[in-house]
Design a protein around this motif. Sequence first.
Motif, PDB file in Angstrom:
ATOM      1  N   VAL A  48       0.837  -1.204   0.000  1.00 46.83           N
ATOM      2  CA  VAL A  48       0.000   0.000   0.000  1.00 46.83           C
ATOM      3  C   VAL A  48       0.870   1.251   0.000  1.00 46.83           C
ATOM      4  O   VAL A  48       0.422   2.331  -0.391  1.00 46.83           O
ATOM      5  CB  VAL A  48      -0.957  -0.013   1.204  1.00 46.83           C
ATOM      6  N   THR A  49       2.143   1.127   0.410  1.00 41.12           N
ATOM      7  CA  THR A  49       3.051   2.272   0.364  1.00 41.12           C
ATOM      8  C   THR A  49       3.256   2.734  -1.075  1.00 41.12           C
ATOM      9  O   THR A  49       3.286   3.939  -1.352  1.00 41.12           O
ATOM     10  CB  THR A  49       4.400   1.913   1.002  1.00 41.12           C
ATOM     11  N   GLN A  53       2.324   6.420  -2.336  1.00 38.57           N
ATOM     12  CA  GLN A  53       3.367   7.257  -2.919  1.00 38.57           C
ATOM     13  C   GLN A  53       3.011   7.665  -4.344  1.00 38.57           C
ATOM     14  O   GLN A  53       3.224   8.814  -4.743  1.00 38.57           O
ATOM     15  CB  GLN A  53       4.711   6.513  -2.899  1.00 38.57           C
ATOM     16  N   THR A  54       2.470   6.742  -5.114  1.00 39.61           N
ATOM     17  CA  THR A  54       2.116   7.056  -6.501  1.00 39.61           C
ATOM     18  C   THR A  54       0.973   8.064  -6.554  1.00 39.61           C
ATOM     19  O   THR A  54       0.931   8.917  -7.450  1.00 39.61           O
ATOM     20  CB  THR A  54       1.737   5.763  -7.260  1.00 39.61           C
ATOM     21  N   GLU A 110      -7.264  -2.140 -10.607  1.00 43.39           N
ATOM     22  CA  GLU A 110      -6.300  -2.016 -11.703  1.00 43.39           C
ATOM     23  C   GLU A 110      -4.884  -1.980 -11.172  1.00 43.39           C
ATOM     24  O   GLU A 110      -3.972  -2.593 -11.737  1.00 43.39           O
ATOM     25  CB  GLU A 110      -6.608  -0.750 -12.514  1.00 43.39           C
ATOM     26  N   PHE A 111      -4.671  -1.271 -10.069  1.00 43.64           N
ATOM     27  CA  PHE A 111      -3.358  -1.235  -9.419  1.00 43.64           C
ATOM     28  C   PHE A 111      -2.933  -2.648  -9.016  1.00 43.64           C
ATOM     29  O   PHE A 111      -1.770  -3.039  -9.209  1.00 43.64           O
ATOM     30  CB  PHE A 111      -3.436  -0.335  -8.188  1.00 43.64           C
ATOM     31  N   LEU A 112      -3.869  -3.418  -8.487  1.00 43.31           N
ATOM     32  CA  LEU A 112      -3.584  -4.793  -8.071  1.00 43.31           C
ATOM     33  C   LEU A 112      -3.133  -5.640  -9.254  1.00 43.31           C
ATOM     34  O   LEU A 112      -2.163  -6.411  -9.163  1.00 43.31           O
ATOM     35  CB  LEU A 112      -4.845  -5.374  -7.418  1.00 43.31           C
ATOM     36  N   LYS A 169       8.417  -0.885  -6.120  1.00 45.80           N
ATOM     37  CA  LYS A 169       8.673  -0.976  -4.681  1.00 45.80           C
ATOM     38  C   LYS A 169       8.897   0.426  -4.121  1.00 45.80           C
ATOM     39  O   LYS A 169       9.249   1.352  -4.856  1.00 45.80           O
ATOM     40  CB  LYS A 169       9.905  -1.844  -4.420  1.00 45.80           C
ATOM     41  N   PRO A 170       8.714   0.613  -2.815  1.00 44.69           N
ATOM     42  CA  PRO A 170       9.007   1.923  -2.219  1.00 44.69           C
ATOM     43  C   PRO A 170      10.493   2.254  -2.334  1.00 44.69           C
ATOM     44  O   PRO A 170      11.349   1.362  -2.295  1.00 44.69           O
ATOM     45  CB  PRO A 170       8.596   1.739  -0.744  1.00 44.69           C
ATOM     46  N   TRP A 171      10.794   3.521  -2.478  1.00 46.56           N
ATOM     47  CA  TRP A 171      12.177   4.002  -2.552  1.00 46.56           C
ATOM     48  C   TRP A 171      12.524   4.650  -1.212  1.00 46.56           C
ATOM     49  O   TRP A 171      11.986   5.692  -0.862  1.00 46.56           O
ATOM     50  CB  TRP A 171      12.332   5.008  -3.701  1.00 46.56           C
TER      51      TRP A 171
END
Length: 628
Positions: free
Chosen positions: A373-374, A378-379, A419-421, A437-439
């Motif tokens: 979910v991060t 973030q997106t 759609e994200f999934l 992935k999170p940065w």
Amino acid sequence: MTSHAAAIDRQTLADGLLKCGPWHCLDDDQALIDHATAQARAVEIDAAELDHEKALALAIHRVTAHHIEPPNEPETGQLKRLACSNWWRRQLRRLTSRRREQRQRVLGRVHDRAGIYVSHEGYKRRRAQQFRNQAMLEAVTAINELDQSYTLAELAELGLANPDNRRAELMLRIADTEREAVRLGHVGLFLTITAPSRFHAVHKGTARVNSKWERDGRSTPRQAQDYLQRLWGKARSFLGRRNLGTYGIRVVEPHHDGCPHWHLLLWCEPQNVAAVLGVMRSYALEDSPGEVTKDETVRFDAKLIDPAKGSAAGYVLKYVTKNINGKQYSRQGVEGDHLDAYGHDLQTSAPRIEAWAACWGIRQFQFFGLPSVTVWRQTRKIREATDLLEWLETYSPDPATASLMGQLWKACDAGEWAEFLRLMGGPMTRRDDQPVKPWTIERLNGKGNGELQTGAYGDVKQSIIGVVVNGFELMTQQHFWRVEQTPKSGGFDLEGLTFDGEAITRTRVNNSTQPEYFKQLLRSLRLQLSHKQHTESALNDWEWHKTQDFRRRFPVADPATVAELRHQVRIDVERDEIHRAMRDERERLEAQRKATIEEGQHLVIGWLARGEMDINDLTPQMIEALTA
């Protein structure tokens, strides 16, 4: 034992819970603050007068005497925490809250005929804590690089600290996950798992203390939660070893006496339904099976979700609402839909459940088998198509990566979790296999010397500043913030908050030539931007003037400033990578050294045990290694 003698015994036991070594768990926050300050000062004096090893040993003895677990940190960080009054304050508040609440449970004051879910004292304590937290948030101002300033209280209302926002995001993720599950043909299950009788303090509807609970040592809700987590961990491990994937959400809520139970909304492939149900039932009823010979639903209840009768989101809506703020639209034709299982209004029950979860440190909601979910959050910070255009033109990623990020942004910006999934690989995709992935970076101190920024205890500060898409870094952090004490805070005790808010570094720049294959994607994004600008122009006079006024008060950053920040990022990120590589190498060498010492210890102990070596044969170097 007579009832009178039992009551005296119970009172004595309850009062004994308040004694934690040198600290008596008083309902007096100022006394707690004074005691925390005194303990930290004593550790600080020991650290100044004694060598590090002795000072740390004395500090650990001091903290364990208070029935508090020592911090699980490197030795330097341990001693700094133990010499900090704010660390002591947090630990003593947690200890006091849980001991005083358990005292109320022992005295039979937490049940459906008294303080439901949490004692009246515990609820009042939580309310006082919330008032303190709110005062602290209002006493701190965050200022960005555009000199826009907001109190932390104002910013908190915009995020997931706002219960309405949290509930909305939870329900969106649940509903869209169900939508994707239906598309894939997966089957939904709704499971309820309850802990054995010995974890329940009071019989429902009678106010009588459960004798099994007393004989078993009067467990806390925290211990019951640990039991359920172990059960779930064993079941998931068993299913994982057999490639029986599941995904969904678990909700934790209390019984009337504060003992937690779990609701699991999960999906699996149709051919795995029987196996999943069998495994979950087996582990749920493994402990104390004699309790369920007549009715096993008191410990394990399972329902297949029939889309024709209602959605999965509908099944779990009431549980989510009950555990956040109790606000929901009552479903037509459902009698008592605004009430909890004990006949209390949801809006009065929800604050007590929140106080219960905060007291015992219980996480109420957790998704499993789904993407990070991060990455989603973030997106969603990318609010303008121009930001994505700039990234595409700067980095020139390969066509697949560019297309993926464009589609991902569209899905997140539109609030399309389903759609994200799909774009993240679908449900049950391992985190390592997910394309985005999170940065996370380690923050520099902002002084230009290349050193990392550390906190009060010497720990290197880290920040999530964006996402990594197939190896390409995309920064979504829009602003640089620093925090200051609000002038009107009137000397509010900020409990050691530091106001060093260093700017988070920007991503490095690569001015490569734009490849041909970007044109179609860029054209699509520019069309979106053009449409958005056209929509903005179709405003009435009042809306147009308000928009222009906002833009005058909060202008965009100066291009020269942006260029300077981009240049600095390239330097900072490269330094960050060097520091990270050096730290990894140091950690590897240290782990290798410890492994060698441990191997030698086992070898020497074996010789001594078998009589192959006498204790007098040990050299000083061997003794030092054995006691290391």
